[in-house]
Every structure is written in C-alpha cells, then in structure tokens.
Design an enzyme around this catalytic site. Structure first.
Site, PDB file in Angstrom:
ATOM      1  N   LEU A  55     -32.482   6.754   4.324  1.00 51.84           N
ATOM      2  CA  LEU A  55     -33.882   6.052   4.486  1.00 51.84           C
ATOM      3  C   LEU A  55     -33.551   6.008   2.925  1.00 51.84           C
ATOM      4  O   LEU A  55     -34.671   7.065   2.339  1.00 51.84           O
ATOM      5  CB  LEU A  55     -35.030   6.416   4.638  1.00 51.84           C
ATOM      6  CG  LEU A  55     -34.889   5.718   6.224  1.00 51.84           C
ATOM      7  CD1 LEU A  55     -36.097   7.031   7.208  1.00 51.84           C
ATOM      8  CD2 LEU A  55     -34.695   4.329   7.013  1.00 51.84           C
ATOM      9  N   ASP A  72     -46.939  17.669  12.380  1.00 53.58           N
ATOM     10  CA  ASP A  72     -46.572  18.248  11.180  1.00 53.58           C
ATOM     11  C   ASP A  72     -46.747  17.438   9.928  1.00 53.58           C
ATOM     12  O   ASP A  72     -46.075  16.774   9.070  1.00 53.58           O
ATOM     13  CB  ASP A  72     -45.445  19.177  10.964  1.00 53.58           C
ATOM     14  CG  ASP A  72     -45.216  19.654   9.886  1.00 53.58           C
ATOM     15  OD1 ASP A  72     -46.304  20.042   8.966  1.00 53.58           O
ATOM     16  OD2 ASP A  72     -44.225  20.515   9.163  1.00 53.58           O
TER      17      ASP A  72
END
Length: 292
Positions: free
Chosen positions: A93, A196
């Site tokens: 990405l 997280d």
C-alpha cells in the site's frame, strides 16, 4: 534474507517473485517489499522463530474485515494474501501525506468497524494474541468489560513492567485495578477493535487510511480512540469529530482516555523500561481522578 520460493508457494497460481527490497526489521521479524510477475507489489513480514505472531495478525485482519454487515464501507484493513508460521503477505500500500478529508473518512470507517454486524458476543478473541512480540491473553469472557480489561490486560502487564516501576507506582496501578468498575464508565457492548491503534499503525494511502499490525479482539471501542491520542495522530480532531458524529460516544469518554492508555503504556514499560514510567504513573493518576 527473504525466501522467494516460499513466498511463491504461499501465493500459488504460478506467480513468481521478480524483485525484493529489504526494508529493515521490527521486533523479531524482517520487512520486505516485493514485485510479482503478474504486476502486483506485496509487503512481506518474515521471521525465523516467532511462532503464533503472524497467525494472530492474519486472524485479526480477517476478523476485522468481516465486520461489515450488509451495507457500509469495507473495513479499513488490508487483505491477507497468504500466511504461515514464519511469513505474512499483504498487498503493498503506497503511503501519501495525511489529509483532512481522508481523516474524516477514517473516523467514519473506524466507527463503522466498531459498530458493525455481526457484533461480537463476548470480550476477547478465539486465538492467542500478541502486541509487538509479547503475548496477550485473549480469553473469551461473556461478563462486563472492566474486569476483562483488568484481568487480561492490566494485571499481566503490571507483572511484566514492575521491575521498572517503584512500589508506589505499582500501588497506583493496583488501585486502578481495584476501582475499575467505577472508573470504566457506562457499559459498552463488545466491538471489533484494532487493539494497538497508535499512529504508526495507521497507513495513509490513496484517499483513505488502512489499519495495519493489529492486536485485534472484541474490546471497548474507546480503547482504539485512546491509542490514537497516545502518541498523536495527524488530523486527530477531524478523526474524532467524524467518529463521534457517526457513532456517538458515551458521556465522559475523554476523561477515560488515560484508563485505556494505561495498558499500552505498561506494554511500553515492559518492552523499553523506565523511559515510559512517568507517563504510566501520570495515566494511572488521571484514571483514578475520575472517582475522586
């Protein structure tokens, strides 16, 4: 060095790895960008001896991706292309500069992910968890969130962190654990959360944000928002405003941010030592201030 032949085996379909760029390392694994013969680019994590970590990450990404229901945008997580005990393969990405419009879209998509159907029926997850390379107790519990958070997140990491804390520091965190039912605010149903979600795990890509490196589980949605604030995130005010508009938060959620930050701060003390002690103590005191 990345084993190209293993990547090819995992991907199947006769695809070949034509080029690999090594991107360094993180915790106990190495990071790589690779070009495939079919024109795709991929991101690969590889480790020689870290059993369970990639299985947990892959399970978490797939589970987060399921939380869409019959309508709404796809959850902002990448597809898992392949995985085994020593490797995780995701699409590459490309990153772009953070933008206000993408931040607002992120807030809406995060809210949709947290409130999506099918909703989890209990807190935890049916796989062994990790945060960084430390194990997380994901035991599934059908009770209320405060005790689950105290027993599965705060207590285990207080034990790990106490060598870098004073006895007074430990006592403060123990008071938070004792008073957790008062401090946690109104009940919330379990949500699919990243677990997280600090800013380094938010990848700004083409027109939107994608969430990487999860410690995914059914938890409290305020946890993800508190993590975004912990080390700062670009355009955070726009993210939070768009989130709150899409899925309004319970009164007092801002005062509960330190409570939700206490676990990741204990993780940092366990990993990196006394450098995070002061922030951990500050969070514990701020969490206790709700009740006093």
């Amino acid at each position: 060095m990345l084993r190209r032949e293993r990547v090819e085996e995992l991907l199947g379909g006769g695809v070949r790895v034509e080029h690999v760029s090594d991107l360094g390392s993180s915790h106990a694994w190495t990071l790589h960008r690779a070009a495939l013969s079919d024109g795709r680019e991929i991101f690969v994590k590889a480790a020689f001896d870290q059993p369970g970590v990639f299985a947990a990450e892959a399970a978490g990404l797939r589970w987060l991706a399921e939380g869409r229901g019959t309508s709404g945008p796809p959850p902002p997580v990448p597809e898992v292309l392949a995985d085994d005990e020593r490797m995780l393969v995701l699409p590459w990405l490309p990153s772009v500069a953070p933008g206000a419009e993408a931040a607002e879209r992120f807030g809406r998509e995060l809210a949709a992910m947290h409130t999506s159907a099918p909703a989890p029926g209990a807190y935890g997850a049916p796989w062994d968890g990790f945060i960084a390379d430390l194990p997380l107790d994901n035991t599934v519990v059908e009770g209320q969130w405060p005790r689950w958070y105290a027993e599965r997140r705060l207590e285990p990491f207080l034990r790990r962190a106490r060598r870098s804390l004073t006895s007074a520091d430990v006592g403060l965190v123990e008071r938070v654990i004792e008073e957790i039912d008062v401090l946690a605010g109104p009940p919330e149903p379990p949500s699919r959360i990243h677990g997280d979600l600090w800013s380094g795990n938010v990848l700004w890509t083409d027109g939107r944000c994608m969430l990487i490196d999860p410690a995914a589980h059914a938890g409290h949605r305020e946890t993800d928002l508190a993590m975004l604030e912990l080390f700062g995130a670009p355009h955070l005010d726009r993210v939070l405003a768009a989130y709150d508009e899409a899925a309004p938060l319970a009164d007092g959620w801002r005062e509960r941010v330190p409570l939700h930050q206490l676990h990741p701060l204990l993780v940092h003390v366990a990993l990196f030592g006394e450098g995070y002690r002061a922030r951990t103590v500050e969070a514990a005191r701020a969490a206790l201030a709700i009740a006093h």
